[in-house]
Design an enzyme around this catalytic site. Structure first.
Site, mmCIF file in Angstrom:
data_model
loop_
_atom_site.group_PDB
_atom_site.id
_atom_site.type_symbol
_atom_site.label_atom_id
_atom_site.label_comp_id
_atom_site.label_asym_id
_atom_site.label_seq_id
_atom_site.Cartn_x
_atom_site.Cartn_y
_atom_site.Cartn_z
ATOM 1 C CG HIS A 7 -2.031 -1.037 1.080
ATOM 2 N ND1 HIS A 7 -2.250 -2.007 2.030
ATOM 3 C CD2 HIS A 7 -2.952 -1.256 0.111
ATOM 4 C CE1 HIS A 7 -3.256 -2.774 1.653
ATOM 5 N NE2 HIS A 7 -3.694 -2.344 0.501
ATOM 6 C CG ASP A 52 -7.258 -4.274 1.197
ATOM 7 O OD1 ASP A 52 -6.694 -3.257 1.640
ATOM 8 O OD2 ASP A 52 -6.988 -4.771 0.087
ATOM 9 C CD GLU A 90 -13.767 -4.143 -4.270
ATOM 10 O OE1 GLU A 90 -14.137 -5.126 -4.952
ATOM 11 O OE2 GLU A 90 -12.586 -3.782 -4.165
ATOM 12 N N GLY A 147 -15.676 -0.432 -11.505
ATOM 13 C CA GLY A 147 -14.785 0.705 -11.666
ATOM 14 C C GLY A 147 -14.647 1.164 -13.104
ATOM 15 C CG ASP A 158 -5.476 -1.891 -4.282
ATOM 16 O OD1 ASP A 158 -4.945 -2.929 -4.715
ATOM 17 O OD2 ASP A 158 -5.677 -1.673 -3.076
ATOM 18 C CB SER A 159 -6.985 -3.999 -10.261
ATOM 19 O OG SER A 159 -5.739 -4.188 -10.920
ATOM 20 C CG ASP A 208 -2.133 -10.897 -10.124
ATOM 21 O OD1 ASP A 208 -1.819 -9.947 -9.396
ATOM 22 O OD2 ASP A 208 -1.921 -12.087 -9.825
ATOM 23 N N PRO A 242 -10.521 -11.173 -15.862
ATOM 24 C CG PRO A 242 -12.317 -11.850 -14.546
ATOM 25 C CD PRO A 242 -10.906 -12.203 -14.889
#
Length: 282
Positions: free
Chosen positions: A67, A91, A111, A143, A160-161, A163, A167
């Site tokens: 983060h 999270d 999210e 998003g 912040d996805s 890999d 999708p």
């Protein structure tokens, strides 16, 4: 890939047989949400482990190693980041780090999977009150669609996805980058995590190439992240006249960071010869 009951271990297997694993005490929670398989484990030495569709998303002990580099390089390079958009990050860790900046007036987090937010709230304290901060707005939505349709403008956009495969590939497309560029204010910054350069080489290079078609500058850096196939890659897009290689050290002193060191920000751009040559060919 996944939980091995005989070994009491969770192992995530990457391409080419590379694995990252943790010994676990117990599985705390598992469910099939509307969008993905969600699992939560208590590890022997690293706290809780959040897994989505078999992929490690967060390791509680050391989550700052992800983060902090995702958030603070762009936030400190921007002279006055007041409005911030976060796509993903259920999270709450990214939102938490964004809200540490006193300049922030509004942080919108979009999210798609509400269950990720709820499980994180119930079982973990990664957000540390960020969801309740009056500057924060949580939107449960796609998003990609939000970015396409919103009239809002932002100083910083953080993706912040999961890999850059499956999708989540939509979040690494040229069309998505163009939407992000349009929704940035003049002199804005965009950042996304981009996987391992060694294991997702083609996906990362495709994203780097497509970002280069859209943004005025594109920067690559990597950082060792606990629980991921390190070093983990990040891509930064610049709109306008911002020097991403320079950060505000005065603001940085107030943050008391643990992993990312703003005083050595320039070291982010020191990369192995192999990686530099790959990027130069794009």
């Amino acid at each position: 890939m996944g939980f091995n009951e005989q070994e009491n271990a969770f192992i995530e297997w990457y391409p080419r047989g590379y694995g990252v694993g943790f010994r676990v005490k117990e599985r705390l929670f598992e469910t099939q949400t509307k969008y993905q398989r969600l699992e939560l484990y208590e590890t022997e030495g690293f706290g809780k482990l959040l897994v989505l569709d078999g992929t490690v998303q967060l390791v509680e002990m050391g989550e700052e190693s992800y983060h902090e580099p995702l958030v603070h390089p762009v936030m400190l390079a921007h002279p006055n980041p007041r409005r911030v958009l976060i796509i993903g990050g259920g999270d709450g860790g990214t939102l938490r780090e964004v809200l540490r900046h006193k300049t922030v007036e509004k942080a919108i987090m979009v999210e798609i999977d509400e269950m990720v937010i709820e499980v994180s709230r119930i079982y973990m304290n990664v957000a540390r009150g960020a969801f309740e901060d009056p500057r924060a707005e949580l939107i449960v939505s796609d998003g990609v669609e939000y970015l396409k349709n919103t009239d809002e403008k932002f100083d910083v956009i953080i993706v912040d996805s999961t890999d850059p495969v499956g999708p989540a590939k939509m979040l690494f497309s040229e069309g998505f980058f163009r939407n992000a560029y349009e929704k940035l204010n003049d002199n804005g910054l965009y950042i996304t995590q981009a996987g391992s350069v060694y294991l997702f080489t083609n996906e990362l290079l495709d994203a780097y190439r497509d970002m280069g078609k859209v943004f005025d500058e594109v920067h690559y850096f990597s950082f060792p992240v606990i629980g991921y196939a390190s070093p983990w890659s990040f891509l930064v897009g610049v709109k306008g006249d911002i020097n991403f290689r320079k950060v505000d050290l005065q603001r940085a002193k107030e943050l008391k960071l643990y992993y990312y060191d703003p005083e050595r920000h320039e070291t982010l751009f020191q990369m192995p010869k192999y990686v530099r040559e790959l990027l130069e060919k794009v």
